[in-house]
Design a protein around this motif. Structure first.
Motif, PDB file in Angstrom:
ATOM      1  N   ALA A 137      -1.947  -6.790 -15.856  1.00 21.34           N
ATOM      2  CA  ALA A 137      -2.791  -5.841 -16.588  1.00 21.34           C
ATOM      3  C   ALA A 137      -2.108  -5.277 -17.823  1.00 21.34           C
ATOM      4  N   THR A 138      -0.775  -5.342 -17.875  1.00 26.58           N
ATOM      5  CA  THR A 138      -0.049  -4.691 -18.977  1.00 26.58           C
ATOM      6  C   THR A 138       0.837  -5.653 -19.782  1.00 26.58           C
ATOM      7  N   GLY A 139       0.904  -6.919 -19.363  1.00 31.38           N
ATOM      8  CA  GLY A 139       1.872  -7.839 -19.973  1.00 31.38           C
ATOM      9  C   GLY A 139       1.383  -8.526 -21.231  1.00 31.38           C
ATOM     10  N   PHE A 140       0.913  -7.747 -22.196  1.00 30.58           N
ATOM     11  CA  PHE A 140       0.314  -8.324 -23.398  1.00 30.58           C
ATOM     12  C   PHE A 140       1.319  -9.108 -24.235  1.00 30.58           C
ATOM     13  N   ARG A 141       2.553  -8.635 -24.279  1.00 36.86           N
ATOM     14  CA  ARG A 141       3.553  -9.352 -25.066  1.00 36.86           C
ATOM     15  C   ARG A 141       3.871 -10.711 -24.430  1.00 36.86           C
ATOM     16  N   ASN A 142       3.893 -10.771 -23.107  1.00 37.42           N
ATOM     17  CA  ASN A 142       4.106 -12.053 -22.448  1.00 37.42           C
ATOM     18  C   ASN A 142       2.943 -13.010 -22.700  1.00 37.42           C
ATOM     19  N   VAL A 143       1.736 -12.474 -22.766  1.00 36.02           N
ATOM     20  CA  VAL A 143       0.572 -13.295 -23.122  1.00 36.02           C
ATOM     21  C   VAL A 143       0.767 -13.875 -24.522  1.00 36.02           C
ATOM     22  N   ALA A 144       1.252 -13.037 -25.442  1.00 29.30           N
ATOM     23  CA  ALA A 144       1.494 -13.504 -26.809  1.00 29.30           C
ATOM     24  C   ALA A 144       2.571 -14.586 -26.831  1.00 29.30           C
ATOM     25  N   LEU A 145       3.652 -14.386 -26.089  1.00 29.13           N
ATOM     26  CA  LEU A 145       4.724 -15.377 -26.041  1.00 29.13           C
ATOM     27  C   LEU A 145       4.206 -16.724 -25.525  1.00 29.13           C
ATOM     28  N   ALA A 146       3.432 -16.680 -24.446  1.00 29.93           N
ATOM     29  CA  ALA A 146       2.932 -17.916 -23.855  1.00 29.93           C
ATOM     30  C   ALA A 146       1.985 -18.647 -24.798  1.00 29.93           C
ATOM     31  N   ASN A 147       1.099 -17.908 -25.425  1.00 31.39           N
ATOM     32  CA  ASN A 147       0.163 -18.547 -26.351  1.00 31.39           C
ATOM     33  C   ASN A 147       0.868 -19.097 -27.585  1.00 31.39           C
ATOM     34  N   TYR A 148       1.888 -18.400 -28.031  1.00 37.51           N
ATOM     35  CA  TYR A 148       2.636 -18.869 -29.199  1.00 37.51           C
ATOM     36  C   TYR A 148       3.341 -20.188 -28.876  1.00 37.51           C
ATOM     37  N   MET A 149       3.955 -20.255 -27.700  1.00 39.47           N
ATOM     38  CA  MET A 149       4.628 -21.500 -27.307  1.00 39.47           C
ATOM     39  C   MET A 149       3.616 -22.605 -27.029  1.00 39.47           C
ATOM     40  N   ARG A 150       2.452 -22.237 -26.528  1.00 38.75           N
ATOM     41  CA  ARG A 150       1.387 -23.215 -26.329  1.00 38.75           C
ATOM     42  C   ARG A 150       0.974 -23.831 -27.669  1.00 38.75           C
ATOM     43  N   ALA A 151       0.938 -23.002 -28.710  1.00 38.81           N
ATOM     44  CA  ALA A 151       0.584 -23.494 -30.042  1.00 38.81           C
ATOM     45  C   ALA A 151       1.601 -24.508 -30.552  1.00 38.81           C
ATOM     46  N   PHE A 152       2.857 -24.369 -30.131  1.00 37.03           N
ATOM     47  CA  PHE A 152       3.902 -25.325 -30.506  1.00 37.03           C
ATOM     48  C   PHE A 152       3.978 -26.512 -29.545  1.00 37.03           C
ATOM     49  N   GLY A 153       3.137 -26.509 -28.522  1.00 38.70           N
ATOM     50  CA  GLY A 153       3.133 -27.612 -27.559  1.00 38.70           C
ATOM     51  C   GLY A 153       4.201 -27.518 -26.498  1.00 38.70           C
ATOM     52  N   ASN A 154       4.818 -26.318 -26.333  1.00 42.29           N
ATOM     53  CA  ASN A 154       5.891 -26.177 -25.348  1.00 42.29           C
ATOM     54  C   ASN A 154       5.421 -25.501 -24.067  1.00 42.29           C
ATOM     55  N   VAL A 155       4.162 -25.164 -23.969  1.00 41.04           N
ATOM     56  CA  VAL A 155       3.531 -24.778 -22.717  1.00 41.04           C
ATOM     57  C   VAL A 155       2.401 -25.759 -22.496  1.00 41.04           C
ATOM     58  N   HIS A 156       2.438 -26.490 -21.377  1.00 44.96           N
ATOM     59  CA  HIS A 156       1.508 -27.596 -21.150  1.00 44.96           C
ATOM     60  C   HIS A 156       0.324 -27.218 -20.277  1.00 44.96           C
TER      61      HIS A 156
END
Length: 321
Positions: free
Chosen positions: A162-181
């Motif tokens: 419910a509060t981990g917005f920065r972790n959401v940003a980190l995951a999406n950013y790495m997804r954009a680089f193709g490093n989260v599959h």
């Protein structure tokens, strides 16, 4: 080794009396409720003897300490291929920083910062759905300890979701680089539940024994990781286990260690001991303030620093200053 029990009790008494206790991680709702006066300590030596004091039997949220166990599992799955997606260098930035991902093309500096641990969770999801991956993680930790009562605190996990917005940003950013599959929501759900692992100091110290013993669980005699891989995990704990305070921890304590914002620290004296301390108040870098001080005292008494000549088994008559 009765002297070691006395040392542990002495340290716990000193920490219990401390007036400066740091700040609770109040941005996670359930962690904000923890009593800052709590302090526990447990040491398990190479012969399996246990030395405990204080609130050693009170369970707490291990948070980022869980990254040691998820990293161990990921290395078991993909081996050195992991290092194509996660680095092995200290970050020099906060545990939840996004800054370096831009210039380093979505490759986190190491597996102990949040971004790196999110990639590790993604690796563990390659073969499982989140429920299965979380259950496998919990089963692994229970086997390390030899205790089926260890649980994941789902309330803490929900609070982080419910509060981990920065972790959401980190995951999406790495997804954009193709490093989260895998789908980001599945990866983060797995990651948050890993961090919500609840253990007490004794259980945590028992879980770290394989790193003390060259990759072998002393209780079972079974290999958890190779000796070389255990050394590499310890190297990462020493250089990266306390985020942008890792150098200071190595300087003042001299042991491989991993902290969590729940106030715990797992520290390893290779060949000698696995140590867990818990004090929920954090310093400005997000590490247990009194936990680190307690480990400084312990190393001063025992000579367990990896940088000290002759460091290893407890030294009779070691400095008590």
């Amino acid at each position: 080794m009765a002297d070691l029990q006395h040392i542990v009790e002495e340290i716990v008494a000193e920490m219990a009396a401390a007036t400066e206790r740091g700040r609770i991680a109040d941005y996670i709702p359930d962690l904000a409720k923890v009593d800052p006066a709590r302090f526990g300590m447990a040491v398990v030596d190479a012969e399996g003897r246990e030395y405990v004091a204080g609130d050693h039997a009170t369970r707490f949220s291990v948070q980022s300490i869980a990254k040691v166990f998820s990293l161990t599992m990921a290395l078991g799955m993909v081996g050195d291929a992991l290092w194509r997606r996660v680095g092995r260098e200290p970050s020099g930035t906060a545990f939840n920083s996004i800054v370096q991902l831009e210039t380093e093309h979505g490759i986190p500096r190491n597996p102990f910062i949040n971004a790196g641990a999110i990639v590790v969770a993604d690796v563990l999801l390659a073969r499982h759905e989140p429920r299965e991956a979380i259950a496998e993680f919990l089963r692994f930790v229970r086997q390390l300890v030899g205790d089926a009562t260890i649980v994941i605190d789902h309330e803490v996990a929900r609070g982080e979701e419910a509060t981990g917005f920065r972790n959401v940003a980190l995951a999406n950013y790495m997804r954009a680089f193709g490093n989260v599959h895998q789908p980001v929501e599945k990866v983060l759900g797995t990651y948050f539940h890993q961090c919500a692992l609840a253990m007490d100091c004794r259980q945590l110290a028992l879980a770290g024994r394989y790193l003390m013993a060259g990759g072998v669980n002393p209780a079972t005699g079974r290999s958890v990781v190779t000796a070389q891989r255990a050394r590499r995990i310890l190297a990462l704990m020493l250089t990266c286990g306390h985020y942008d305070a890792s150098g200071d921890f190595a300087f003042s304590v001299g042991l491989p260690g991993k902290s969590g914002v729940g106030g715990g620290i797992l520290a390893i004296a290779p060949g000698s001991a696995s140590i867990a301390v818990w004090s929920p108040g954090l310093d400005s870098k997000g590490n247990s303030l009194l936990g680190r001080r307690a480990l400084e005292r312990l190393v001063r008494h025992t000579g367990w620093s990896v940088f000290e000549a002759g460091g290893g088994p407890l030294r009779t008559g070691a400095s008590r200053g």
